[in-house]
Design a protein around this motif. Structure first.
Motif, PDB file in Angstrom:
ATOM      1  N   PHE A 160       3.429   2.122   2.154  1.00  0.00           N
ATOM      2  CA  PHE A 160       3.923   2.618   3.436  1.00  0.00           C
ATOM      3  C   PHE A 160       5.231   1.918   3.808  1.00  0.00           C
ATOM      4  O   PHE A 160       5.520   0.842   3.285  1.00  0.00           O
ATOM      5  N   GLN A 194       0.813  -1.221   0.000  1.00  0.00           N
ATOM      6  CA  GLN A 194       0.000   0.000   0.000  1.00  0.00           C
ATOM      7  C   GLN A 194       0.843   1.267   0.000  1.00  0.00           C
ATOM      8  O   GLN A 194       0.324   2.381   0.115  1.00  0.00           O
ATOM      9  N   ILE A 245      -7.847  -2.460  14.117  1.00  0.00           N
ATOM     10  CA  ILE A 245      -6.389  -2.385  14.215  1.00  0.00           C
ATOM     11  C   ILE A 245      -5.895  -1.292  15.154  1.00  0.00           C
ATOM     12  O   ILE A 245      -4.696  -1.043  15.230  1.00  0.00           O
ATOM     13  N   ARG A 260      -9.608   2.394   8.647  1.00  0.00           N
ATOM     14  CA  ARG A 260      -8.495   3.119   9.288  1.00  0.00           C
ATOM     15  C   ARG A 260      -7.322   3.407   8.372  1.00  0.00           C
ATOM     16  O   ARG A 260      -6.440   4.182   8.704  1.00  0.00           O
ATOM     17  N   ARG A 261      -7.247   2.740   7.276  1.00  0.00           N
ATOM     18  CA  ARG A 261      -6.230   2.987   6.247  1.00  0.00           C
ATOM     19  C   ARG A 261      -4.799   2.982   6.768  1.00  0.00           C
ATOM     20  O   ARG A 261      -3.994   3.859   6.470  1.00  0.00           O
ATOM     21  N   HIS A 262      -4.506   2.012   7.592  1.00  0.00           N
ATOM     22  CA  HIS A 262      -3.113   1.691   7.874  1.00  0.00           C
ATOM     23  C   HIS A 262      -3.063   0.213   8.238  1.00  0.00           C
ATOM     24  O   HIS A 262      -4.053  -0.492   8.044  1.00  0.00           O
ATOM     25  N   SER A 263      -1.927  -0.253   8.711  1.00  0.00           N
ATOM     26  CA  SER A 263      -1.768  -1.696   8.889  1.00  0.00           C
ATOM     27  C   SER A 263      -1.292  -2.035  10.287  1.00  0.00           C
ATOM     28  O   SER A 263      -0.931  -1.156  11.078  1.00  0.00           O
ATOM     29  N   ILE A 264      -1.292  -3.313  10.564  1.00  0.00           N
ATOM     30  CA  ILE A 264      -0.775  -3.804  11.850  1.00  0.00           C
ATOM     31  C   ILE A 264      -0.287  -5.228  11.627  1.00  0.00           C
ATOM     32  O   ILE A 264      -0.712  -5.902  10.682  1.00  0.00           O
TER      33      ILE A 264
END
Lengths: 442, 357
Positions: free
Chosen positions: B170, B168, B252, B222-226
Motif C-alpha cells: 500500500f 503489504q 485500528i 481489517r487489512r490495512h494499517s495505522i
C-alpha cells in the motif's frame, strides 16, 4: 391429496422434501433457519407461483452476472464518489475530472476516473440506519428486517433468478476473508439451494476435494454408475424428488470440479500481475473466473473501511486497492466480452459523516451517501442525485435501499415487482413501493 | 506566576535555574478558537505572534499578547488543500500543503512572494527550517526529502531512500522532518517506522533507525494499517533524537494505541529510552526538548489531547494533563516554561509549572 404444512402454507405431498433431502439441506443450513429455508428451498414452484416459466428461462439464457464489491465497514462518499473539495467537510482531497463530461470523483480513484463511461454513480442514498449490522441487513436485502420472515439477500435473489437448475457451478459465491464485520449472507426463505458458497479462511473452497483414498478413475466410475442407475430409476419413477436427487448429485460433482476456478495460479502470469499484489486484487480475479464459468453472483468483501480515526490515511490505502483492482476487473471483463452481461456494484452498509472528528476520522453516516453501478444495464457516465454543498443531506433524487435493490434488479432485466409467495404472503423481489432509478439504466 | 512563564518572554532564564527546576505541573492558561484544524505552527522571534496552517486551506496570524486572541488570515489565494507545514525565516513565511505546493509569503503583508506549485508529486507533510534560516526541508508522500533555498526558493537537493510502498503493497507516507540544533543533521520518519538521519549538507545517510512498533498492520481483521512516525526532535546538543508516534494498535479503526516515544543516541543507534504513556492514547504529533535537554515535551492525542513532560534522565513522567484539543503542533517558549499549541478547532497557551510541596 395429502399435504404437509410448513411456515403457514400447505404444500402438496409431491413437493415435500424427502427425509434424506431435508436432512441434507438442513445440515448445510444455519440452525434456526432450517425449517423455513429448507422447506421453501424445495418448493420453488410455490414461491414462484406467479412467474411464467418461459420468462424465467429466457432470463437465465441471457447469462447475466453480478459482481458485488462490498466495501465493508462503510467507505466515505467524500473520498470516493461525492467529493466536496473546499467545503468545510470536504477533507483534503481534490476532485478530478472523469472521462464523463461534468462528472468528478475523488482524486483517490484516478484509474476508475478513466472508466466512468462504464459507471453510474448514485450520490443520493438515504438509508437511515447507521449501525453496521442493521445497515448491512437493510442494504443487503433492500428492506427492513421482519421478525416473521427471513428475507433473502441480493445474492440469493440473483442466484434464484439467474441461476440454472442444471448448473454445475455455484449460483452464489461470497468471499469475505477479513474477520471484522464478516457476514456470510443469507438466502432467507429461498432456502439453502441459494445460500452462498462462503469462503472466509481460505480462497480455495474447503472440503470439496476428492478424498485421497478415492482414485480419480474410481471417482469418475462411481459417478458414471450412479448416473446410469439414476437414469434407469427415473425412467420408471419420474418425479420432482427424483429429479432433484439427480441434480443434487450433479451439483456436488460440479462443485468438486469447480475448485480450480478459485486457483488464480492457473491464470497467465501477466494477468495475475495486472490484478496486483493485494488480496482484494486476487479475489477480483477469482470473481472474474467465476463469472466467466457461469456463476451468476459473486460477492467480494473488502474490509474494513470503518475509519473513525485517520480517515484520510485509511482511504489512501483502501481506495488505492479499490481503484486498481476494480479498474483491472472492468478492463478484463470488457476485453473478454463479459462486461455487457455483468453488473459490477460497489456498495457498503453506509457512508461516513461530513464532520471530521478529532482523530481526523469520519464516523457512521447513512443519510446522504453513494454507491456505483457499472456494466450491464447501466447508463455509463451518469452521476445521479445530489447532496448539499457540505454533504449533510440529500437535496435531489433521494433513493432508499429498496430503490437501489429495484434498480439493480431492473439493470439485470428482472421485474422488481415480481412476487414470491411465502405462505399466503406475497413478497415482491424489491420492497413494496420501491422504484428503480431510471436515470442510471439503459 | 513566574514572569518567565508568559509566552511572550524573550529573555532566556539562567542555566542554573533550568537545571534544578523540572516542571511538575501542566496547566492550560488560555485557549482560542480556530476555524478549522490547526496542523502546523510558526512563531515570530518574540513568540507573541503566531502563525498556523489550517484545514480550511488558510494560514492565520494571532497576537497572543492581545486581551482577546482573534486569528486573522494571512493573505489570500494560497493553498488549495490542508496546510501541513509552516516555517518562518526572518520576515518570510513558507508553507507547504496537501496541494503539493510550497508558498513563500511576506509574513507582515500576507503577499505571496513565490509559489512552487509542484514542489512535490504528492502531499507535503511537514517542513523544517535550518537554525540559520537559510534552508528549508520538506517531506512528502512521494517519499522524497527536498532541500530549498529559503530566500530564492531554488530546489537545492532531492533525496529518496524510502520505499514507496509499505511491505503489504500500500502507499507509504513520509510524515516527519527535523533539523538538528547545530544545523548539521536532518532526520526524517515514514509510515513504517524508518528514520533516516542525513548529513544536511549533502544528504548522505548517516544513520538508519527502525521503530517498527510505531506502525501497525492488521493482517486479519481489517487489512490495512495505522500509525507511523509523526514527530521528530533533536536534543539541544544534537546527540539525541526523539521519535514520536503510537504503539501497537488492536482496533485500528481508532487511535487507540498508547502514545509512544523512543529516544536514541542516534549516532550509535542506541535506544536510550522507550516511553509508552499508559494514561493517554493516540499519536505523539509534536516533540521538543527543554533547556539543557533535561526534559522532553510531547503533545498529541486521539479524540482528545494531551501534553506530557518526560524526564530525560530516566524517562519518567514529570507532568501531564489533558489538552483542550488533539494537539497537532506546538512550540516551547525560550525558557521552556510554556508552550503554544494548535490543534483540532483550537489553539492554546499552556504553562509548565514547578510547584513545590
Amino acid at each position: 391429496m395429502s399435504h404437509v404444512r410448513s411456515f403457514g402454507t400447505c404444500i402438496p405431498a409431491h413437493h415435500a422434501v424427502s427425509r434424506r433431502g431435508f436432512l441434507s439441506e438442513g445440515a448445510v443450513h444455519a440452525a434456526g433457519a432450517v425449517t423455513v429455508a429448507g422447506c421453501f428451498a424445495s418448493d420453488m414452484g410455490q414461491i414462484h407461483a406467479l412467474r411464467s416459466e418461459e420468462v424465467a428461462r429466457e432470463l437465465r439464457n441471457q447469462d447475466k452476472r453480478v459482481i458485488l464489491l462490498w466495501l465493508a465497514g462503510g467507505a466515505s462518499q467524500f473520498e470516493t464518489w461525492d467529493p466536496k473539495p473546499g467545503a468545510k467537510t470536504g477533507g483534503p482531497f481534490r476532485a478530478i475530472q472523469t472521462n464523463a463530461t461534468g462528472v468528478h470523483i475523488s482524486e483517490l480513484l484516478p484509474e476508475l476516473s478513466q472508466r466512468m463511461h462504464h459507471t453510474a454513480i448514485i450520490r443520493s442514498l438515504n438509508t437511515k440506519i447507521a449501525d453496521h449490522g442493521g445497515g448491512a441487513d437493510l442494504v443487503e436485502t433492500g428492506r427492513l428486517k421482519d421478525p416473521g420472515i427471513l428475507y433473502p439477500d441480493l445474492g440469493a435473489v440473483v442466484a434464484r433468478e439467474l441461476g440454472r437448475l442444471e448448473s454445475k457451478v455455484p449460483d452464489y459465491v461470497s468471499l469475505y476473508t477479513s474477520t471484522e464485520g464478516r457476514r456470510k449472507g443469507t438466502s432467507g426463505f429461498l432456502g439453502a439451494r441459494y445460500a452462498p458458497m462462503f469462503l472466509s479462511e481460505s480462497m480455495i473452497p474447503l472440503n470439496i476435494a476428492r478424498l485421497d483414498s478415492v482414485a480419480e478413475i474410481d471417482h469418475h466410475a462411481r459417478a458414471g454408475l450412479r448416473e446410469a442407475l439414476g437414469i434407469r430409476f427415473a425412467a420408471s419413477r419420474r418425479s420432482q424428488t427424483v429429479d432433484s436427487q439427480n441434480s443434487a448429485y450433479q451439483r456436488v460433482q460440479g462443485l468438486m470440479a469447480s475448485a480450480e476456478l478459485f486457483d488464480i495460479t492457473q491464470e497467465p502470469a501477466e494477468v495475475q500481475a495486472r490484478y496486483g499484489p493485494t488480496q482484494f486484487g486476487h479475489q477480483c480475479l477469482i470473481a472474474r473466473r467465476l463469472i466467466e464459468a457461469g456463476v451468476p453472483f459473486v460477492k467480494v468483501a473488502r474490509a474494513w473501511w470503518d475509519s473513525h480515526g485517520q480517515n484520510f490515511e485509511t482511504h489512501q490505502e483502501l481506495c488505492a486497492d479499490l481503484d486498481h483492482s476494480m479498474s483491472v476487473l472492468l478492463d478484463d471483463l470488457e476485453q473478454r466480452g463479459l462486461l455487457k452481461n455483468t453488473l459490477v456494484i460497489t456498495l457498503g452498509e453506509f457512508g461516513r459523516t461530513p464532520q471530521i472528528n478529532s482523530s481526523l476520522g469520519r464516523d457512521h453516516f447513512a443519510s446522504a451517501w453513494s454507491c456505483s453501478l457499472s456494466g450491464l444495464g447501466i447508463r455509463g457516465g451518469v452521476a445521479y442525485g445530489k447532496t448539499d454543498p457540505e454533504g449533510h443531506t440529500v437535496v435531489e433524487g433521494e433513493a432508499s435501499a429498496a430503490d437501489l435493490f429495484a434498480t439493480i434488479l431492473a439493470a439485470l432485466g428482472i421485474d422488481h415487482k415480481h412476487e414470491y409467495t411465502v405462505g399466503a404472503r406475497p413478497v415482491p423481489l424489491a420492497d413494496f413501493g420501491s422504484k428503480p432509478i431510471l436515470d442510471v439504466l439503459t | 506566576m513566574d514572569e518567565n512563564n508568559t509566552p511572550g518572554s524573550t529573555e532566556p532564564p539562567s542555566a542554573a535555574l533550568i537545571a534544578v527546576t523540572l516542571p511538575n505541573k501542566v496547566t492550560v492558561l488560555k485557549t482560542f478558537p480556530l476555524p478549522g484544524i490547526g496542523f502546523c505552527l510558526a512563531t515570530a522571534s518574540d513568540k507573541s505572534l503566531i502563525y498556523t496552517g489550517l484545514s480550511d486551506f488558510s494560514i492565520l496570524r494571532a497576537n497572543l499578547s492581545a486581551e482577546k486572541i482573534e486569528p486573522a488570515a494571512v493573505g489570500v489565494n494560497g493553498h488549495t488543500s490542508y496546510v501541513m507545514g509552516l516555517v518562518r525565516c526572518g520576515e518570510t513565511l513558507v508553507s507547504g500543503g496537501y496541494d503539493c505546493s510550497l508558498i513563500w509569503w511576506n509574513a507582515e503583508s500576507g503577499e505571496i512572494i513565490r509559489r512552487s506549485s509542484d514542489a512535490h508529486a504528492r502531499w507535503i507533510r511537514m517542513l523544517a527550517v535550518s537554525p540559520d534560516q537559510t534552508r528549508i526541508a520538506s517531506v512528502a508522500d512521494d517519499m522524497q526529502t527536498k532541500l530549498w533555498d529559503a530566500v530564492t526558493g531554488a530546489c537545492l537537493a532531492t533525496w529518496g531512500d524510502y520505499e514507496a510502498q509499505t511491505p503489504q503493497g500500500f502507499p507509504s507516507m513520509l510524515y516527519a522532518v527535523a533539523y538538528s540544533v547545530d544545523g548539521k543533521w536532518l532526520a526524517t520518519g515514514d509510515r513504517t517506522g524508518r528514520v533516516l538521519v542525513r548529513d544536511a549538507s549533502n544528504g548522505q545517510v548517516a544513520a538508519t533507525i527502525e521503530t517498527p512498533v510505531m506502525y501497525t498492520w492488521d493482517p486479519t481483521a481489517r487489512r490495512h494499517s495505522i500509525g507511523g512516525i509523526r514527530s521528530l526532535a533533536f536534543s539541544n546538543d544534537s546527540s539525541q533524537l526523539a521519535v514520536g508516534g503510537m504503539g501497537k494498535v488492536g482496533n485500528i479503526d481508532h487511535l487507540e494505541g498508547v502514545s509512544r516515544i523512543e529516544v536514541f543516541d542516534w549516532q550509535t543507534g542506541t535506544r536510550r529510552l522507550e516511553i509508552e504513556d499508559s494514561k493517554h492514547k493516540g499519536l505523539v504529533e509534536s516533540l521538543q526538548f527543554g533547556p539543557q535537554d533535561a526534559y522532553l515535551v510531547a503533545a498529541g492525542g486521539d479524540n482528545g489531547g494531551f501534553v506530557s513532560v518526560w524526564n530525560m534522565a530516566d524517562g519518567k513522567l514529570l507532568a501531564q494533563d489533558v489538552a483542550p484539543m488533539h494537539v497537532h503542533d506546538f512550540e516551547l517558549s525560550l525558557d521552556g516554561r510554556s508552550l503554544i499549541a494548535v490543534g483540532h478547532q483550537q489553539g492554546a497557551v499552556i504553562n509548565l509549572f514547578s510547584v513545590s510541596g
